[in-house]
Design a protein around this motif. Structure first.
Motif, PDB file in Angstrom:
ATOM      1  N   UNK A  23       0.836  -1.191   0.000  1.00 51.28           N
ATOM      2  CA  UNK A  23       0.000   0.000   0.000  1.00 51.28           C
ATOM      3  C   UNK A  23       0.878   1.251   0.000  1.00 51.28           C
ATOM      4  N   UNK A  24       0.734   2.059  -1.027  1.00 49.94           N
ATOM      5  CA  UNK A  24       1.554   3.270  -1.162  1.00 49.94           C
ATOM      6  C   UNK A  24       1.254   4.249  -0.032  1.00 49.94           C
ATOM      7  N   UNK A  25       2.245   5.067   0.294  1.00 49.55           N
ATOM      8  CA  UNK A  25       2.015   6.029   1.371  1.00 49.55           C
ATOM      9  C   UNK A  25       1.137   7.150   0.853  1.00 49.55           C
ATOM     10  N   UNK A  26      -0.007   7.395   1.478  1.00 46.49           N
ATOM     11  CA  UNK A  26      -0.890   8.469   1.052  1.00 46.49           C
ATOM     12  C   UNK A  26      -0.376   9.793   1.590  1.00 46.49           C
ATOM     13  N   UNK A  27      -0.885  10.849   1.013  1.00 50.86           N
ATOM     14  CA  UNK A  27      -0.499  12.168   1.510  1.00 50.86           C
ATOM     15  C   UNK A  27      -1.376  12.493   2.704  1.00 50.86           C
ATOM     16  N   UNK A  42     -16.809  12.679   5.164  1.00 48.62           N
ATOM     17  CA  UNK A  42     -15.398  12.639   5.561  1.00 48.62           C
ATOM     18  C   UNK A  42     -15.055  11.270   6.125  1.00 48.62           C
ATOM     19  N   UNK A  43     -16.035  10.658   6.764  1.00 46.17           N
ATOM     20  CA  UNK A  43     -15.795   9.313   7.277  1.00 46.17           C
ATOM     21  C   UNK A  43     -15.492   8.358   6.121  1.00 46.17           C
ATOM     22  N   UNK A  44     -16.170   8.573   4.997  1.00 43.84           N
ATOM     23  CA  UNK A  44     -15.896   7.715   3.851  1.00 43.84           C
ATOM     24  C   UNK A  44     -14.472   7.920   3.337  1.00 43.84           C
ATOM     25  N   UNK A  45     -14.054   9.174   3.253  1.00 38.66           N
ATOM     26  CA  UNK A  45     -12.686   9.455   2.818  1.00 38.66           C
ATOM     27  C   UNK A  45     -11.704   8.808   3.778  1.00 38.66           C
ATOM     28  N   UNK A  50      -5.532   3.551   0.840  1.00 35.81           N
ATOM     29  CA  UNK A  50      -4.728   4.531   0.100  1.00 35.81           C
ATOM     30  C   UNK A  50      -5.006   4.512  -1.405  1.00 35.81           C
ATOM     31  N   UNK A  51      -5.211   3.309  -1.963  1.00 30.03           N
ATOM     32  CA  UNK A  51      -5.470   3.251  -3.407  1.00 30.03           C
ATOM     33  C   UNK A  51      -6.796   3.914  -3.744  1.00 30.03           C
ATOM     34  N   UNK A  52      -7.810   3.596  -2.922  1.00 33.32           N
ATOM     35  CA  UNK A  52      -9.130   4.186  -3.184  1.00 33.32           C
ATOM     36  C   UNK A  52      -9.057   5.706  -3.089  1.00 33.32           C
ATOM     37  N   UNK A  53      -8.325   6.187  -2.066  1.00 34.96           N
ATOM     38  CA  UNK A  53      -8.195   7.620  -1.871  1.00 34.96           C
ATOM     39  C   UNK A  53      -7.541   8.280  -3.063  1.00 34.96           C
ATOM     40  N   UNK A  54      -6.476   7.654  -3.512  1.00 31.67           N
ATOM     41  CA  UNK A  54      -5.737   8.231  -4.628  1.00 31.67           C
ATOM     42  C   UNK A  54      -6.648   8.299  -5.857  1.00 31.67           C
ATOM     43  N   UNK A  55      -7.377   7.196  -6.089  1.00 32.64           N
ATOM     44  CA  UNK A  55      -8.253   7.137  -7.241  1.00 32.64           C
ATOM     45  C   UNK A  55      -9.332   8.218  -7.152  1.00 32.64           C
ATOM     46  N   UNK A  56      -9.907   8.351  -5.933  1.00 34.91           N
ATOM     47  CA  UNK A  56     -10.971   9.347  -5.760  1.00 34.91           C
ATOM     48  C   UNK A  56     -10.412  10.748  -5.979  1.00 34.91           C
ATOM     49  N   UNK A  57      -9.243  11.023  -5.372  1.00 37.26           N
ATOM     50  CA  UNK A  57      -8.663  12.364  -5.460  1.00 37.26           C
ATOM     51  C   UNK A  57      -8.211  12.695  -6.889  1.00 37.26           C
ATOM     52  N   UNK A  68      -8.541  20.006  -1.064  1.00 38.26           N
ATOM     53  CA  UNK A  68      -9.190  18.916  -0.320  1.00 38.26           C
ATOM     54  C   UNK A  68      -8.202  18.266   0.637  1.00 38.26           C
ATOM     55  N   UNK A  69      -6.999  17.991   0.151  1.00 42.38           N
ATOM     56  CA  UNK A  69      -6.004  17.331   1.003  1.00 42.38           C
ATOM     57  C   UNK A  69      -5.644  18.206   2.209  1.00 42.38           C
ATOM     58  N   UNK A  70      -5.445  19.505   1.926  1.00 42.10           N
ATOM     59  CA  UNK A  70      -5.049  20.402   3.028  1.00 42.10           C
ATOM     60  C   UNK A  70      -6.180  20.502   4.062  1.00 42.10           C
ATOM     61  N   UNK A  71      -7.422  20.700   3.563  1.00 39.79           N
ATOM     62  CA  UNK A  71      -8.538  20.863   4.502  1.00 39.79           C
ATOM     63  C   UNK A  71      -8.762  19.599   5.327  1.00 39.79           C
ATOM     64  N   UNK A  72      -8.604  18.457   4.693  1.00 41.48           N
ATOM     65  CA  UNK A  72      -8.827  17.218   5.437  1.00 41.48           C
ATOM     66  C   UNK A  72      -7.736  17.015   6.495  1.00 41.48           C
ATOM     67  N   UNK A  73      -6.512  17.320   6.115  1.00 39.24           N
ATOM     68  CA  UNK A  73      -5.416  17.206   7.082  1.00 39.24           C
ATOM     69  C   UNK A  73      -5.644  18.118   8.281  1.00 39.24           C
ATOM     70  N   UNK A  74      -6.041  19.358   7.993  1.00 41.81           N
ATOM     71  CA  UNK A  74      -6.314  20.312   9.078  1.00 41.81           C
ATOM     72  C   UNK A  74      -7.411  19.780   9.991  1.00 41.81           C
TER      73      UNK A  74
END
Ligand SMILES: [Zn+2]
Lengths: 171, 189, 131
Positions: A23-27, A42-45, A50-57, A68-74
């Motif tokens: 599994x690749x390291x996600x951001x 957000x629960x779904x995200x 990691x693969x699903x996330x990458x595909x969705x993003x 999206x990545x920044x807001x979710x991380x925050x």
């Protein structure tokens, strides 16, 4: 029957390496046990691999993807209590009539365009206004002390935001 | 500051639905996230049972999706959406579906803005219960009209289109409904 | 304007925008409108509950099942031949290009984006401070 079987083998042979890939390291932050207090989307995200996330993003253009990545991380950096508070407020928002939500977003777009110090003043004023009863609020908004502090655009902004986000009155 | 957002929002929904018609499921997702809450809450207040409401809401959105090929933006999207929801709710009530589910007038998660004391919470709950019962006791069409008027902030003309009657009939439904509610809830004031 | 609450009047007129003008000089209608406001405030006690997670997922599953059924119906007699062809095509796709994305995924990310931007708005407006 033999054709079917060989096809099946072929498929397995093709699929197996894909499934076995590390599994690749996600951001995005890794999955942890404590996922509560997330709005459903957000629960779904959060629950995606990691693969699903990458595909969705990857569906999003790069700029929107970064937002999206920044807001979710925050969001994930918040304490559980803060997250709970956000979730509760979000649920109230979600329950508003759609037109009103759309209006809130529109006013917020204007708000975001203001310089930081004006946003801070408006934020504080909004906190006060939301606690007033409707009659008091309208009176206050008409008062001179209020008019002196804000320009026309800011006054309208505050008026609308206070109406939209008025605290529900306790019985 | 632009003030014409209401009309913008209307056109935007229709545009999204036209995109769904053209085979873009993402636009359906946007409509779903926008209206799933309002539709479920409307149905919940209509049938007074959360499980049945969610089941019906699924059916509403499924029907919207299935009807995409024939969608024409003749009416407001929300009018169409609430017409389907109302139709299903009335059918479910006629079939006695909420009762079959067992817990009619179910309670649920309270999320008040602060943390009230146990006693305040009790008072709050009993008042809430009275409101629920008062709404439940209204005849179905009056109930639908009040829910759309009060909680969805819809205009008379739109409610009329949802219920398939004239605007003056809607006002008359609302007048009677509010009269009944006032009598039942007067002591809460 | 005649009093809508008089016998034979049309009381629902009180729900129209002009009603306040009449109420200004009619105590009975003024009373009625005040009561209406109180009744509507009592209804505010009934705040909606959050939508349970999993709602969208269940719906997308139903939609996909429905789509599959619709698509499948006319082809049923040709099932065995089609299945073989599908497997072959699937194998080719898997070995060469990106895998096909399920319907639900398309919609998901835009919902997530909307939720995050709404959450950002609520936080930015200072509405999410624990009280
Ligand atoms: Zn009168």
């Amino acid at each position: 029957m033999r054709t079917w079987f060989s096809l099946l083998i072929l498929i397995l042979w093709l699929v197996a390496p894909l499934a076995a890939q590390p599994r690749g390291k996600g951001i995005l932050p890794p999955r942890e046990k404590n996922a509560q207090a997330l709005p459903p989307a957000l629960e779904r995200l959060y629950n995606m691999s990691p693969e699903e996330r990458k595909r969705a993003l990857d569906r999003l253009p790069p700029r929107r993807r970064r937002v999206v990545e920044r807001q979710f991380q925050e969001y994930m950096k918040l304490s559980p209590e803060e997250r709970q508070a956000v979730r509760e407020r979000y649920e109230f928002f979600q329950a508003m009539p759609p037109e009103r939500r759309e209006r809130a977003r529109e006013v917020y777009r204007h708000f975001s365009a203001l310089p930081p110090e004006r946003r801070q003043v408006i934020r504080e004023e909004l906190a006060t206004l939301r606690h007033l009863r409707p009659v008091e609020r309208r009176e206050y908004l008409r008062s001179e002390s209020f008019a002196g502090k804000f320009d026309e655009q800011e006054r309208r902004m505050l008026f609308e935001l206070a109406e939209i986000f008025a605290r529900p009155r306790r019985p | 500051m632009d003030m014409g957002v209401a009309s913008y929002a209307i056109e935007y929904d229709a545009e999204l639905m036209l995109r769904v018609k053209d085979g873009d499921p993402a636009s359906f997702g946007v409509l779903l996230s926008k209206y799933r809450g309002p539709v479920i809450h409307y149905l919940h207040r209509m049938v007074q049972n959360r499980d049945v409401a969610e089941e019906l809401a699924q059916e509403v959105f499924l029907r919207v999706y299935k009807a995409r090929a024939t969608y024409e933006p003749a009416a407001k999207f929300t009018t169409w959406l609430f017409r389907i929801a109302t139709h299903l709710a009335l059918n479910a009530l006629r079939d006695g579906k909420p009762e079959r589910g067992g817990q009619s007038l179910d309670g649920g998660v309270e999320h008040a803005d602060g943390r009230p004391s146990a006693e305040q919470q009790l008072i709050r709950e009993s008042r809430l219960d009275m409101v629920r019962r008062a709404v439940a006791a209204l005849p179905e069409k009056q109930r639908a009209a009040v829910l759309m008027h009060k909680y969805q902030e819809m205009e008379y003309s739109q409610i009329a289109k949802v219920l398939g009657c004239s605007e003056s009939a809607v006002k008359s439904l609302l007048f009677r409904a509010y009269e009944t509610l006032r009598a039942r809830l007067a002591h809460l004031a | 304007m005649e009093c809508p609450l008089e016998m034979g009047g049309r009381p629902e007129i009180l729900l129209e925008p002009g009603a306040e003008r009449h109420a200004a000089e009619c105590a009975r209608c003024r009373d009625w409108l005040r009561n209406l406001e109180t009744t509507r405030q009592a209804l505010d006690l009934w705040q909606p509950e959050p939508v349970r997670p999993g709602f969208d997922r269940a719906l997308w599953q139903r939609i996909e099942a429905e789509e599959a059924r619709r698509w499948w119906r006319p082809w049923r007699p040709l099932a065995p031949a089609l299945a073989a062809a599908a497997v072959l095509v699937g194998a080719v796709i898997l070995s060469s290009g990106p895998e096909p994305r399920p319907l639900a995924e398309f919609a998901e990310i835009e919902q997530i984006e909307q939720t995050l931007s709404d959450v950002q708005m609520l936080r930015d407006l200072g509405l999410t401070q624990p009280l």
